[in-house]
Scaffold this motif. Structure first.
Motif, PDB file in Angstrom:
ATOM      1  N   ALA A  99       0.827  -1.210   0.000  1.00  0.00           N
ATOM      2  CA  ALA A  99       0.000   0.000   0.000  1.00  0.00           C
ATOM      3  C   ALA A  99       0.859   1.257   0.000  1.00  0.00           C
ATOM      4  N   LEU A 100       1.849   1.279   0.838  1.00  0.00           N
ATOM      5  CA  LEU A 100       2.826   2.361   0.899  1.00  0.00           C
ATOM      6  C   LEU A 100       4.199   1.702   0.891  1.00  0.00           C
ATOM      7  N   ILE A 101       5.094   2.225   0.115  1.00  0.00           N
ATOM      8  CA  ILE A 101       6.384   1.564  -0.086  1.00  0.00           C
ATOM      9  C   ILE A 101       7.413   2.101   0.899  1.00  0.00           C
ATOM     10  N   ASN A 102       8.026   1.161   1.641  1.00  0.00           N
ATOM     11  CA  ASN A 102       9.109   1.557   2.533  1.00  0.00           C
ATOM     12  C   ASN A 102      10.448   1.302   1.831  1.00  0.00           C
ATOM     13  N   MET A 103      11.526   1.696   2.476  1.00  0.00           N
ATOM     14  CA  MET A 103      12.846   1.594   1.862  1.00  0.00           C
ATOM     15  C   MET A 103      13.215   0.148   1.521  1.00  0.00           C
ATOM     16  N   ASP A 104      12.839  -0.798   2.375  1.00  0.00           N
ATOM     17  CA  ASP A 104      13.141  -2.209   2.098  1.00  0.00           C
ATOM     18  C   ASP A 104      12.439  -2.688   0.835  1.00  0.00           C
ATOM     19  N   LEU A 105      11.156  -2.346   0.705  1.00  0.00           N
ATOM     20  CA  LEU A 105      10.414  -2.757  -0.483  1.00  0.00           C
ATOM     21  C   LEU A 105      10.946  -2.040  -1.724  1.00  0.00           C
TER      22      LEU A 105
ATOM     23  N   ASN B   6       6.653   9.470 -12.079  1.00  0.00           N
ATOM     24  CA  ASN B   6       7.039  10.088 -10.807  1.00  0.00           C
ATOM     25  C   ASN B   6       7.936   9.145 -10.025  1.00  0.00           C
ATOM     26  N   PRO B   7       8.946   9.675  -9.354  1.00  0.00           N
ATOM     27  CA  PRO B   7       9.761   8.813  -8.497  1.00  0.00           C
ATOM     28  C   PRO B   7       8.931   8.319  -7.323  1.00  0.00           C
ATOM     29  N   VAL B   8       9.273   7.147  -6.829  1.00  0.00           N
ATOM     30  CA  VAL B   8       8.572   6.571  -5.691  1.00  0.00           C
ATOM     31  C   VAL B   8       8.950   7.353  -4.427  1.00  0.00           C
ATOM     32  N   LEU B   9       7.953   7.735  -3.671  1.00  0.00           N
ATOM     33  CA  LEU B   9       8.159   8.400  -2.390  1.00  0.00           C
ATOM     34  C   LEU B   9       7.971   7.356  -1.300  1.00  0.00           C
ATOM     35  N   VAL B  10       9.058   7.011  -0.610  1.00  0.00           N
ATOM     36  CA  VAL B  10       8.989   5.984   0.429  1.00  0.00           C
ATOM     37  C   VAL B  10       8.423   6.565   1.724  1.00  0.00           C
TER      38      VAL B  10
ATOM     39  N   ASN C 219      25.076   3.672 -13.485  1.00  0.00           N
ATOM     40  CA  ASN C 219      24.880   2.630 -12.475  1.00  0.00           C
ATOM     41  C   ASN C 219      24.189   3.102 -11.202  1.00  0.00           C
ATOM     42  N   ASP C 220      23.516   4.233 -11.250  1.00  0.00           N
ATOM     43  CA  ASP C 220      22.736   4.709 -10.109  1.00  0.00           C
ATOM     44  C   ASP C 220      21.323   4.995 -10.622  1.00  0.00           C
ATOM     45  N   TYR C 221      20.364   4.244 -10.109  1.00  0.00           N
ATOM     46  CA  TYR C 221      18.999   4.304 -10.614  1.00  0.00           C
ATOM     47  C   TYR C 221      18.022   4.706  -9.530  1.00  0.00           C
ATOM     48  N   ARG C 222      16.941   5.314  -9.963  1.00  0.00           N
ATOM     49  CA  ARG C 222      15.818   5.515  -9.054  1.00  0.00           C
ATOM     50  C   ARG C 222      14.614   4.801  -9.652  1.00  0.00           C
ATOM     51  N   VAL C 223      13.712   4.413  -8.788  1.00  0.00           N
ATOM     52  CA  VAL C 223      12.502   3.706  -9.202  1.00  0.00           C
ATOM     53  C   VAL C 223      11.413   4.743  -9.448  1.00  0.00           C
ATOM     54  N   VAL C 224      10.783   4.646 -10.625  1.00  0.00           N
ATOM     55  CA  VAL C 224       9.688   5.551 -10.958  1.00  0.00           C
ATOM     56  C   VAL C 224       8.437   4.737 -11.288  1.00  0.00           C
ATOM     57  N   VAL C 225       7.304   5.362 -11.095  1.00  0.00           N
ATOM     58  CA  VAL C 225       6.013   4.735 -11.398  1.00  0.00           C
ATOM     59  C   VAL C 225       5.797   4.823 -12.904  1.00  0.00           C
TER      60      VAL C 225
END
Length: 119
Positions: free
Chosen positions: A30-36, A84-88, A73-79
């Protein structure tokens, strides 16, 4: 920098209440934490590796998210749907408070969410 919006304890209580009132099957995602987030990133970096997480999580991650390379080699996760980048969860309180403080005239919840989505 400290922002006055709601207290961190109040915010944490709202988040906890929201998650615990969801069906158990939906609580983890439901809400993404840093581990997920790290799990999602690993799935996307190694899409053929079936040892990462479980099949449902791998399929969900591949369907909903993509990687955006920030630097080599540095990525961010986007929807995928809106780029939009994922807001943890761990960063949500600060972002909500900062966004609320940046709005020059208090315009309420709708304006705060609109401003967050525009970032």
């Amino acid at each position: 920098m400290e922002y006055t919006f709601i207290s961190r304890d109040t915010f944490n209580g709202i988040i906890e209440n929201y998650i615990t009132n969801l069906p158990e099957s939906k609580q983890k995602k439901a809400l993404i934490n840093m581990d997920l987030l790290n799990e999602i990133k690993e799935v996307l970096l190694k899409p053929k590796d079936n040892t990462i997480s479980n099949k449902n999580t791998r399929d969900w991650a591949k369907r909903k998210f993509k990687l955006e390379e920030i630097t080599p080699n540095d990525y961010r996760v986007v929807v995928k749907t809106n780029n939009n980048p994922v807001l943890v969860i761990e960063n949500m309180y600060e972002v909500l408070c900062r966004t609320h403080a940046e709005i020059t005239q208090h315009a309420g919840q709708k304006q705060t969410w609109k401003s967050i989505n525009e970032k």
